[in-house]
Motif scaffolding. Structure first.
Motif, PDB file in Angstrom:
ATOM      1  N   ILE B 344       0.824  -1.228   0.000  1.00  0.00           N
ATOM      2  CA  ILE B 344       0.000   0.000   0.000  1.00  0.00           C
ATOM      3  C   ILE B 344       0.852   1.268   0.000  1.00  0.00           C
ATOM      4  N   SER B 345       2.168   1.135   0.199  1.00  0.00           N
ATOM      5  CA  SER B 345       3.045   2.307   0.086  1.00  0.00           C
ATOM      6  C   SER B 345       3.622   2.421  -1.321  1.00  0.00           C
ATOM      7  N   GLY B 346       3.328   1.430  -2.148  1.00  0.00           N
ATOM      8  CA  GLY B 346       3.905   1.409  -3.492  1.00  0.00           C
ATOM      9  C   GLY B 346       3.410   2.557  -4.360  1.00  0.00           C
ATOM     10  N   GLN B 347       4.241   2.914  -5.341  1.00  0.00           N
ATOM     11  CA  GLN B 347       3.937   4.082  -6.174  1.00  0.00           C
ATOM     12  C   GLN B 347       2.615   3.945  -6.936  1.00  0.00           C
ATOM     13  N   SER B 348       2.404   2.792  -7.576  1.00  0.00           N
ATOM     14  CA  SER B 348       1.203   2.674  -8.404  1.00  0.00           C
ATOM     15  C   SER B 348      -0.055   2.702  -7.536  1.00  0.00           C
ATOM     16  N   GLU B 349       0.015   2.111  -6.355  1.00  0.00           N
ATOM     17  CA  GLU B 349      -1.142   2.108  -5.466  1.00  0.00           C
ATOM     18  C   GLU B 349      -1.432   3.532  -4.968  1.00  0.00           C
ATOM     19  N   GLN B 350      -0.390   4.247  -4.585  1.00  0.00           N
ATOM     20  CA  GLN B 350      -0.581   5.599  -4.057  1.00  0.00           C
ATOM     21  C   GLN B 350      -1.117   6.566  -5.117  1.00  0.00           C
ATOM     22  N   GLU B 351      -0.705   6.334  -6.365  1.00  0.00           N
ATOM     23  CA  GLU B 351      -1.129   7.258  -7.424  1.00  0.00           C
ATOM     24  C   GLU B 351      -2.615   7.143  -7.720  1.00  0.00           C
ATOM     25  N   LYS B 352      -3.250   6.088  -7.201  1.00  0.00           N
ATOM     26  CA  LYS B 352      -4.698   5.948  -7.404  1.00  0.00           C
ATOM     27  C   LYS B 352      -5.516   6.883  -6.506  1.00  0.00           C
ATOM     28  N   PHE B 353      -4.907   7.372  -5.446  1.00  0.00           N
ATOM     29  CA  PHE B 353      -5.696   8.093  -4.437  1.00  0.00           C
ATOM     30  C   PHE B 353      -5.169   9.512  -4.200  1.00  0.00           C
ATOM     31  N   VAL B 354      -4.717  10.185  -5.252  1.00  0.00           N
ATOM     32  CA  VAL B 354      -4.062  11.480  -5.043  1.00  0.00           C
ATOM     33  C   VAL B 354      -5.009  12.617  -4.633  1.00  0.00           C
ATOM     34  N   THR B 355      -6.321  12.415  -4.731  1.00  0.00           N
ATOM     35  CA  THR B 355      -7.192  13.488  -4.222  1.00  0.00           C
ATOM     36  C   THR B 355      -7.285  13.415  -2.702  1.00  0.00           C
ATOM     37  N   SER B 356      -6.939  12.276  -2.111  1.00  0.00           N
ATOM     38  CA  SER B 356      -6.941  12.157  -0.657  1.00  0.00           C
ATOM     39  C   SER B 356      -5.632  12.650  -0.076  1.00  0.00           C
ATOM     40  N   THR B 357      -4.557  12.154  -0.644  1.00  0.00           N
ATOM     41  CA  THR B 357      -3.258  12.605  -0.174  1.00  0.00           C
ATOM     42  C   THR B 357      -2.228  12.329  -1.265  1.00  0.00           C
ATOM     43  N   LEU B 358      -1.121  13.043  -1.217  1.00  0.00           N
ATOM     44  CA  LEU B 358      -0.149  12.937  -2.299  1.00  0.00           C
ATOM     45  C   LEU B 358       0.837  11.798  -2.047  1.00  0.00           C
ATOM     46  N   GLU B 369       0.609  13.136 -15.992  1.00  0.00           N
ATOM     47  CA  GLU B 369      -0.675  12.423 -15.966  1.00  0.00           C
ATOM     48  C   GLU B 369      -1.224  12.320 -14.550  1.00  0.00           C
ATOM     49  N   ILE B 370      -0.288  12.190 -13.594  1.00  0.00           N
ATOM     50  CA  ILE B 370      -0.694  12.088 -12.190  1.00  0.00           C
ATOM     51  C   ILE B 370      -1.006  13.471 -11.638  1.00  0.00           C
ATOM     52  N   THR B 371      -0.114  14.431 -11.850  1.00  0.00           N
ATOM     53  CA  THR B 371      -0.312  15.749 -11.247  1.00  0.00           C
ATOM     54  C   THR B 371      -1.557  16.439 -11.789  1.00  0.00           C
ATOM     55  N   GLU B 372      -1.923  16.122 -13.025  1.00  0.00           N
ATOM     56  CA  GLU B 372      -3.122  16.747 -13.602  1.00  0.00           C
ATOM     57  C   GLU B 372      -4.411  16.348 -12.898  1.00  0.00           C
ATOM     58  N   THR B 373      -4.381  15.213 -12.182  1.00  0.00           N
ATOM     59  CA  THR B 373      -5.605  14.772 -11.522  1.00  0.00           C
ATOM     60  C   THR B 373      -5.933  15.616 -10.297  1.00  0.00           C
ATOM     61  N   ASN B 374      -4.951  16.309  -9.749  1.00  0.00           N
ATOM     62  CA  ASN B 374      -5.201  17.168  -8.592  1.00  0.00           C
ATOM     63  C   ASN B 374      -4.209  18.325  -8.630  1.00  0.00           C
ATOM     64  N   PRO B 375      -4.247  19.127  -9.725  1.00  0.00           N
ATOM     65  CA  PRO B 375      -3.151  20.074 -10.002  1.00  0.00           C
ATOM     66  C   PRO B 375      -2.956  21.125  -8.911  1.00  0.00           C
ATOM     67  N   GLU B 376      -4.048  21.656  -8.351  1.00  0.00           N
ATOM     68  CA  GLU B 376      -3.919  22.736  -7.358  1.00  0.00           C
ATOM     69  C   GLU B 376      -3.135  22.259  -6.141  1.00  0.00           C
ATOM     70  N   VAL B 377      -3.526  21.066  -5.659  1.00  0.00           N
ATOM     71  CA  VAL B 377      -2.895  20.561  -4.441  1.00  0.00           C
ATOM     72  C   VAL B 377      -1.438  20.166  -4.703  1.00  0.00           C
ATOM     73  N   PHE B 378      -1.176  19.554  -5.866  1.00  0.00           N
ATOM     74  CA  PHE B 378       0.207  19.193  -6.199  1.00  0.00           C
ATOM     75  C   PHE B 378       1.098  20.433  -6.194  1.00  0.00           C
ATOM     76  N   ALA B 379       0.608  21.501  -6.841  1.00  0.00           N
ATOM     77  CA  ALA B 379       1.404  22.723  -6.941  1.00  0.00           C
ATOM     78  C   ALA B 379       1.644  23.330  -5.566  1.00  0.00           C
ATOM     79  N   ALA B 380       0.593  23.366  -4.740  1.00  0.00           N
ATOM     80  CA  ALA B 380       0.705  24.005  -3.430  1.00  0.00           C
ATOM     81  C   ALA B 380       1.580  23.191  -2.487  1.00  0.00           C
TER      82      ALA B 380
END
Lengths: 308, 435
Positions: B344-358, B369-380
């Motif tokens: 569950i700490s693996g990269q592919s698993e974590q990238e599925k839930f980026v609106t919850s946490t990065l 492709e990943i950052t576009e799913t939650n661009p505001e939070v990624f940038a901040a």
């Protein structure tokens, strides 16, 4: 038939023996339970209180004698917590006795559907403390609590009040939440006392044209002394140990304003992982409660009306 | 009859002694903790009991989905998750430690020192792959590290971001660029208050809890301060430490900060913001999702997010609030637990839930492709992760934190001056730190 007759005398003996064996098995669960959850932890806590135990899994636990007790008694946090606990105990017990007395007299009056009122009144007591605490935490919430909504909509205040935001106010609000839950218990103890009073005494007092207040002071109150005493002992000890309502409502805050001695002890033991100190504090609470109970029992024994 | 009574009494005594003896024999140390060190168990089967929290970060549903994904790869391992409030998490880990109730425990960045030095969690340095040390974010790695050893796997980095109600900012006649500094934020807040847009523009999690320390840490950082000096002594009674606290108190006195903040946890701040009763707040990454969730928010589409504003020193470190997954030292199923944690700490698993946490992984931040799913939070968040402020990494952090919480509240509630409060905090905390 003959076999039965010949074995009759030994059967009497085995009968007694099997009765004894039955007694053993019947007692075993209770004995194990009592030792497992009461006696054993009490002894273990006493032992731990003389050691420095700084982890739940500690392997090195040096013996420190009464150092934990000395450090507890010399800490200002401890005395502040004791002070708050005394305030909590005195105010909540007094409040519950006063409200409980009024409620008991109301429930004793000859009302239609009295059984229904009695059933409704017992409800708060039936609510688990943790649920009660969560409910009042919601009601007192500064931003979206119903108390603030009610007060502003009734035009009683313009501003939302942070009921749990000031140390002193928060302690009083916790007392109120505690009283809401335990007043029914007090009321029922007193009601039991009230119903035991012979109505003829009241009738003769009425014939003598005694005032309501006079009847209350000279008949009701003295006759209730045994019930009041029991309630007093029960509630003081319970209030002194108050923990769950504080854990759920305020977690000791704000600025330690609601940190009673039981919560203080919990924090030392489990948040700080200082189990030696936590155990010593627990024993200090036990000693205080023992003293309180002894004093009460002495007082009760001296009073003629006592049941104990 | 008398005979029977004596017999009963004797029976009672026997039972009593037997019970006491049994209990005495089972004990082997002062604490009564069994001395066994847990076990490796079977790596591909068994039950893994895992303790998570109910707050911020991944939701309960996210975790359950992760477990489903895990079971596709390891069908014979049953994972049984338990969720508790963050405020109860530490004590739950401690009280469950002797019995080994949980195999996997979620740890906050402030606990590895305590849990490692007290043997609550297992040293997993040997299991920890070398490449993870390069591929994971530095701020997240710290969460699982104590004295150059690893006691878990970082699960996610975290910091508090700055949330603002853009509609309110524009209504007051300002723009988002005015929110770059805390001074700018206060100017906009004053205008909002004067124009009656919102009664209290700022809401904070300033209840007597760790949440208060997180907000304070971020302001302390903005004023150019640190918690401790190089010798590990607390220094928040000097310069930035007192300036940050004075700033907090002034914002209450000026009526810009909601005075109820001293009773708020993060969730209360979130609700205040979601109901349109605050224009600005600091909160964790998942707040952006919640504020844009129509079922719980009245301000959907109005909220913007950025890195925490700059202080007078022109710096804006985010508080390091990363979390890690550790293996309890009494776990009987350590191999299976490790498989679950690393999955569950693996990269592919974590990238599925980026609106919850990065994610933990540096590579995720380079993948558009990943950052576009939650661009505001990624940038901040990137700004805060690159420059973080750490709370003291000491075994008795819990005690230090309680002392600081109390004294900050004393100042906020007007019981002490900020200087006095911090002097008292430092003297009490340094006593604890020096044993």
């Amino acid at each position: 038939m003959t076999k039965l007759a010949t074995t009759a005398p030994p059967r009497l003996r085995t009968g007694r023996e099997s009765q004894r064996r039955l007694a053993f098995w019947l007692l075993l669960p209770a004995a194990v339970a009592v030792f497992g959850i009461i006696v054993y932890p009490i002894i273990r806590t006493l032992i731990i209180s003389f050691f420095e135990v700084e982890s739940a899994l500690a392997t090195e636990t040096p013996f420190v004698g009464i150092e934990n007790y000395q450090r507890a008694l010399s800490s200002s946090g401890f005395w502040a917590a004791i002070g708050r606990t005394l305030y909590f105990t005195v105010v909540s017990t007094a409040l519950e006795l006063t409200l409980g007395m009024m409620l008991a007299m109301l429930l004793n009056a000859r009302l239609r559907m009295r059984w229904l009122f009695r059933a409704i009144v017992v409800l708060p007591w039936a609510v688990p403390t943790i649920v009660n605490a969560a409910m009042w935490k919601g009601i007192f919430n500064a931003q979206y609590g119903s108390l603030n909504a009610a007060l502003t909509q009734l035009g009683l205040t313009d501003e939302y009040i942070a009921w749990l935001g000031d140390p002193t106010l928060a302690l009083n609000m916790v007392i109120l939440a505690d009283a809401w839950k335990t007043t029914p218990l007090v009321a029922f103890f007193l009601l039991a006392g009230l119903t035991a009073i012979n109505p003829e005494i009241y009738e003769s007092a009425k014939i003598d044209r005694a005032s309501w207040l006079r009847i209350f002071r000279s008949i009701t109150l003295p006759m209730l002394v045994p019930s009041i005493s029991i309630v007093l002992v029960l509630r003081t000890v319970e209030a002194f140990k108050a923990f769950d309502i504080i854990y759920a409502m305020t977690r000791g805050g704000p600025a330690n304003g609601t940190q009673t001695i039981a919560y203080y002890t919990y924090v030392r033991a489990f948040s700080d992982q200082n189990f030696g100190m936590g155990s010593a504090l627990s024993y200090i609470i036990v000693i205080v409660i023992l003293i309180l109970t002894t004093v009460y029992l002495r007082m009760l024994r001296r009073s003629e009306m006592s049941l104990l | 009859m008398r005979h029977l009574k004596n017999g009963l009494r004797r029976t009672t005594a026997t039972v009593t002694i037997a019970a006491a003896a049994a209990l005495a024999l089972s004990a082997c140390s002062v604490t009564g903790a069994p001395s066994s060190a847990g076990g490796a168990g079977d790596a591909d089967s068994g039950t893994v009991n895992a303790l998570f929290m109910k707050q911020a970060g991944y939701t309960e549903d996210d975790v359950k989905e992760m477990i489903e994904d895990f079971n596709k790869e390891y069908p014979d391992i049953t994972v049984d998750p338990t969720f508790v409030a963050y405020e109860a998490l530490h004590d739950k880990i401690v009280t469950a430690a002797p019995s080994g109730t949980y195999d996997v425990v979620l740890m906050d960045v402030i606990w590895p020192a305590e849990f490692a030095s007290k043997g609550i969690v297992t040293d997993v340095t040997d299991r920890f792959p070398d490449e993870w040390k390069q591929d994971m974010l530095g701020g997240a790695l710290i969460t699982a590290e104590y004295q150059d050893k690893f006691y878990g796997v970082p699960w996610y980095p975290s910091t508090k971001l700055f949330y603002y109600n853009e509609d309110m900012v524009e209504e007051a006649g300002y723009s988002v660029s005015d929110l770059d500094t805390w001074d700018g934020v206060l100017d906009v807040a004053r205008a909002m208050k004067e124009q009656g847009i919102v009664e209290y523009p700022l809401a904070w999690s300033w209840a007597q809890a760790e949440a208060l320390i997180c907000d304070y840490a971020q302001l302390l950082g903005a004023f150019g301060g640190e918690f401790t000096n190089d010798d590990g002594e607390l220094i928040i009674n000097q310069g930035p430490g007192v300036e940050a606290l004075t700033w907090m108190k002034d914002s209450i006195d000026e009526g810009l900060t909601n005075p109820n903040s001293t009773t708020f946890l993060e969730d209360d701040v979130n609700k205040t913001m979601a109901s349109g009763q605050a224009a600005f707040s600091l909160n964790w990454e998942s707040t952006f999702r919640d504020l844009n969730d129509e079922s719980i928010s009245k301000v959907v589409g109005q909220v913007g997010v950025s890195a925490t504003p700059n202080g007078p020193e022109g710096v804006r470190p985010g508080v390091n609030g990363a979390m890690a997954l550790g293996i309890a030292s009494k776990s009987e199923n350590k191999d299976a637990a490790w498989n679950f944690i690393s999955f569950i700490s693996g990269q592919s698993e974590q990238e599925k839930f980026v609106t919850s946490t990065l994610p933990n992984w540096k590579a995720s931040y380079e993948d558009s492709e990943i950052t576009e799913t939650n661009p505001e939070v990624f940038a901040a968040a990137k700004v805060g992760y690159d420059d973080g402020i750490l709370r003291p990494q000491v075994p008795n952090y819990s005690q230090v934190s309680q002392i600081v919480q109390l004294e900050i509240q004393n100042a906020l509630l007007g019981k002490k001056s900020p200087q006095q409060a911090m002097d008292d905090a430092v003297s009490a905390a340094n006593d604890v730190l020096n044993g």
